[in-house]
Design a protein around this motif. Structure first.
Motif, mmCIF file in Angstrom:
data_model
loop_
_atom_site.group_PDB
_atom_site.id
_atom_site.type_symbol
_atom_site.label_atom_id
_atom_site.label_comp_id
_atom_site.label_asym_id
_atom_site.label_seq_id
_atom_site.Cartn_x
_atom_site.Cartn_y
_atom_site.Cartn_z
ATOM 1 N N GLY A 139 0.849 -1.176 0.000
ATOM 2 C CA GLY A 139 0.000 0.000 0.000
ATOM 3 C C GLY A 139 0.891 1.235 0.000
ATOM 4 N N SER A 140 0.475 2.263 0.730
ATOM 5 C CA SER A 140 1.260 3.495 0.790
ATOM 6 C C SER A 140 2.458 3.373 1.720
ATOM 7 C CB SER A 140 0.378 4.659 1.251
ATOM 8 O OG SER A 140 -0.184 4.375 2.532
ATOM 9 N N GLY A 141 2.452 2.376 2.602
ATOM 10 C CA GLY A 141 3.519 2.213 3.574
ATOM 11 C C GLY A 141 4.565 1.210 3.133
ATOM 12 N N ALA A 176 -5.972 14.091 8.425
ATOM 13 C CA ALA A 176 -6.343 12.733 8.821
ATOM 14 C C ALA A 176 -5.136 11.809 8.663
ATOM 15 C CB ALA A 176 -7.510 12.229 7.981
ATOM 16 N N TYR A 177 -4.962 10.923 9.639
ATOM 17 C CA TYR A 177 -3.842 9.990 9.673
ATOM 18 C C TYR A 177 -4.421 8.585 9.800
ATOM 19 C CZ TYR A 177 -1.640 14.412 10.735
ATOM 20 O OH TYR A 177 -1.249 15.734 10.681
ATOM 21 N N CYS A 178 -4.126 7.737 8.818
ATOM 22 C CA CYS A 178 -4.822 6.449 8.725
ATOM 23 C C CYS A 178 -3.851 5.282 8.854
ATOM 24 C CB CYS A 178 -5.559 6.347 7.387
ATOM 25 S SG CYS A 178 -6.659 7.735 7.027
ATOM 26 N N THR A 179 -4.329 4.212 9.475
ATOM 27 C CA THR A 179 -3.572 2.972 9.531
ATOM 28 C C THR A 179 -4.547 1.826 9.777
ATOM 29 O OG1 THR A 179 -1.671 1.862 10.530
ATOM 30 C CG2 THR A 179 -3.146 3.031 12.033
ATOM 31 N N LYS A 180 -4.021 0.627 9.786
ATOM 32 C CA LYS A 180 -4.806 -0.558 10.131
ATOM 33 C C LYS A 180 -4.181 -1.187 11.365
ATOM 34 C CE LYS A 180 -6.492 -1.647 5.483
ATOM 35 N NZ LYS A 180 -7.926 -1.452 5.810
ATOM 36 N N ALA A 181 -5.000 -1.723 12.241
ATOM 37 C CA ALA A 181 -4.484 -2.268 13.502
ATOM 38 C C ALA A 181 -5.263 -3.514 13.901
ATOM 39 C CB ALA A 181 -4.566 -1.228 14.607
ATOM 40 N N GLN A 182 -4.524 -4.461 14.456
ATOM 41 C CA GLN A 182 -5.092 -5.706 14.980
ATOM 42 C C GLN A 182 -4.787 -5.711 16.472
ATOM 43 O OE1 GLN A 182 -3.418 -9.069 12.976
ATOM 44 N NE2 GLN A 182 -4.901 -10.526 13.783
ATOM 45 N N GLY A 189 -6.968 -11.348 15.994
ATOM 46 C CA GLY A 189 -8.231 -10.614 16.044
ATOM 47 C C GLY A 189 -8.551 -9.942 14.723
ATOM 48 N N HIS A 190 -9.647 -9.178 14.703
ATOM 49 C CA HIS A 190 -10.054 -8.472 13.497
ATOM 50 C C HIS A 190 -9.065 -7.350 13.193
ATOM 51 C CE1 HIS A 190 -13.863 -10.579 13.228
ATOM 52 N NE2 HIS A 190 -14.128 -10.277 14.495
ATOM 53 N N VAL A 191 -8.872 -7.080 11.914
ATOM 54 C CA VAL A 191 -8.059 -5.943 11.489
ATOM 55 C C VAL A 191 -8.984 -4.741 11.326
ATOM 56 C CG1 VAL A 191 -6.549 -5.015 9.700
ATOM 57 C CG2 VAL A 191 -6.389 -7.431 10.338
ATOM 58 N N HIS A 192 -8.660 -3.651 12.018
ATOM 59 C CA HIS A 192 -9.520 -2.470 12.037
ATOM 60 C C HIS A 192 -8.873 -1.300 11.305
ATOM 61 C CE1 HIS A 192 -12.286 -4.212 15.026
ATOM 62 N NE2 HIS A 192 -11.206 -4.676 15.629
ATOM 63 N N ASP A 193 -9.714 -0.463 10.719
ATOM 64 C CA ASP A 193 -9.262 0.804 10.152
ATOM 65 C C ASP A 193 -9.247 1.850 11.256
ATOM 66 O OD1 ASP A 193 -8.984 0.032 7.391
ATOM 67 O OD2 ASP A 193 -11.168 -0.053 7.290
ATOM 68 N N VAL A 194 -8.104 2.467 11.476
ATOM 69 C CA VAL A 194 -7.940 3.485 12.515
ATOM 70 C C VAL A 194 -7.657 4.823 11.837
ATOM 71 C CG1 VAL A 194 -6.638 4.223 14.543
ATOM 72 C CG2 VAL A 194 -7.058 1.787 14.151
ATOM 73 N N LEU A 201 1.972 5.060 17.398
ATOM 74 C CA LEU A 201 1.908 5.753 16.115
ATOM 75 C C LEU A 201 2.613 7.099 16.224
ATOM 76 C CD1 LEU A 201 -1.851 5.112 15.220
ATOM 77 C CD2 LEU A 201 0.143 3.828 14.424
ATOM 78 N N TYR A 202 3.508 7.352 15.316
ATOM 79 C CA TYR A 202 4.170 8.647 15.191
ATOM 80 C C TYR A 202 3.530 9.360 14.008
ATOM 81 C CZ TYR A 202 7.624 6.564 18.285
ATOM 82 O OH TYR A 202 8.236 5.951 19.349
ATOM 83 N N ALA A 203 2.730 10.388 14.278
ATOM 84 C CA ALA A 203 1.946 11.063 13.245
ATOM 85 C C ALA A 203 2.659 12.334 12.804
ATOM 86 C CB ALA A 203 0.548 11.375 13.769
ATOM 87 N N TRP A 204 3.045 12.372 11.528
ATOM 88 C CA TRP A 204 3.791 13.504 10.964
ATOM 89 C C TRP A 204 2.898 14.288 10.029
ATOM 90 C CZ3 TRP A 204 8.927 14.336 12.344
ATOM 91 C CH2 TRP A 204 9.567 13.280 13.013
#
Length: 297
Positions: free
Chosen positions: A108-110, A165-171, A176-181, A291-294
């Motif tokens: 993806g973007s990361g 907005a700062y987006c990631t996915k987290a389990q 467990g389920h993978v969530h959109d954060v 999370l380090y949000a830049w």
């Protein structure tokens, strides 16, 4: 609201690992930490995916329970290195083999691959860690004996970028389920900025009067589990240079005692985030996400 842990203060926003170094500049890094075993010995496996102008890279480190480095492998940016290969090292007289195939990996973007890849660590013909969706190919290549790895995903550190907005996915728990954060915060030109956190499009936390509450913590529920959220947006609001905000999600409420016990005396040099991070791992205090949000210019 309790005081925000001092480790997220001005001197504690870096992760003290070999992949990030001492620089506080924005880096596209994702570090995943797993608890596994080398034979009967507990160990911590750290996998860092990186991305820069030179290409994408990978770092694998294995520490024992006393934080002693057992082995470390750097795979250079892929513009100058094969996306498929293996490396062997020796630990206590036995061989550790690290295999990877990222030749068809999709991203993806990361910097972290999403599918069509594997990363495998084998010790004494046993699978210590297996990542990716090409498990059949990994077992065929490594000749490791099943069953699959018993490694547990216990923590993740990630650099994320955005303007508002700062987006990631987290389990938040193993398997467990993978969530959109989504972390949302508009600070430009606002006298009273607000911080919001959404999980799967649902707002789970909102902090108003952020200029007064730029550090804090709050408990939310995810998958029925209490998750303690810590935030520090001081750099977003008050720093003269481009800085990052820091967010931590910790799935175990017992970790609050850990934070409190190490931040009660502020005259003592504060622990770094990675030190507290590691103690939660060794005590089995659940999953941690930092999370380090830049802010993008």
């Amino acid at each position: 609201m309790r005081d925000f842990p001092s480790c997220f203060g001005e001197n504690g926003v870096q992760v003290a690992d070999s992949s990030s170094g001492a620089s506080r500049t924005a880096q596209n890094l994702v570090t995943c930490v797993y608890r596994s075993h080398l034979c009967s010995r507990s160990c911590i496996v750290t996998v860092t995916w990186s991305k820069n102008l030179m290409g994408q890279g990978l770092n694998v480190g294995i520490d024992d329970s006393t934080n002693q480095c057992l082995c470390k492998v750097d795979i250079k940016p892929w513009l100058f290195s094969k996306r498929k290969g293996s490396k062997s090292l020796e630990v206590d007289g036995s061989k550790v083999d690290i295999f990877w195939d990222l030749s068809a990996a999709k991203f993806g973007s990361g910097p972290e691959p999403l599918e069509c890849f594997y990363l495998a660590i084998v010790f004494d013909h046993e699978m210590v860690l297996l990542l990716g969706d090409l498990s059949k190919e990994a077992y065929r290549k490594t000749n490791a004996s099943p069953p699959p790895s018993n490694a547990v995903f216990i923590s993740k550190r990630e650099h994320i970028f955005g303007k508002r907005a700062y987006c990631t996915k987290a389990q938040f728990c193993d398997k467990g389920h993978v969530h959109d954060v989504v972390i949302e915060c508009e600070t430009v030109g606002l006298k009273d900025p607000c911080l919001s956190i959404r999980i799967d499009k649902k707002t789970v936390m909102q902090v108003k009067h952020l200029a007064w509450k730029f550090r804090g913590n709050q408990t939310i529920l995810v998958d029925g589990l209490p998750v303690e959220v810590f935030w520090d947006v001081h750099n977003w609001l008050f720093s003269a240079t481009v800085g990052n905000a820091v967010f931590m999600f910790q799935t175990s409420l017992s970790a609050e005692k850990l934070w409190s016990s190490h931040t009660s005396d502020l005259s003592v040099l504060p622990w770094s985030c990675s030190q507290i991070f590691r103690e939660t791992q060794l005590q089995g205090l659940g999953f941690s996400l930092i999370l380090y949000a830049w802010k993008n210019e």
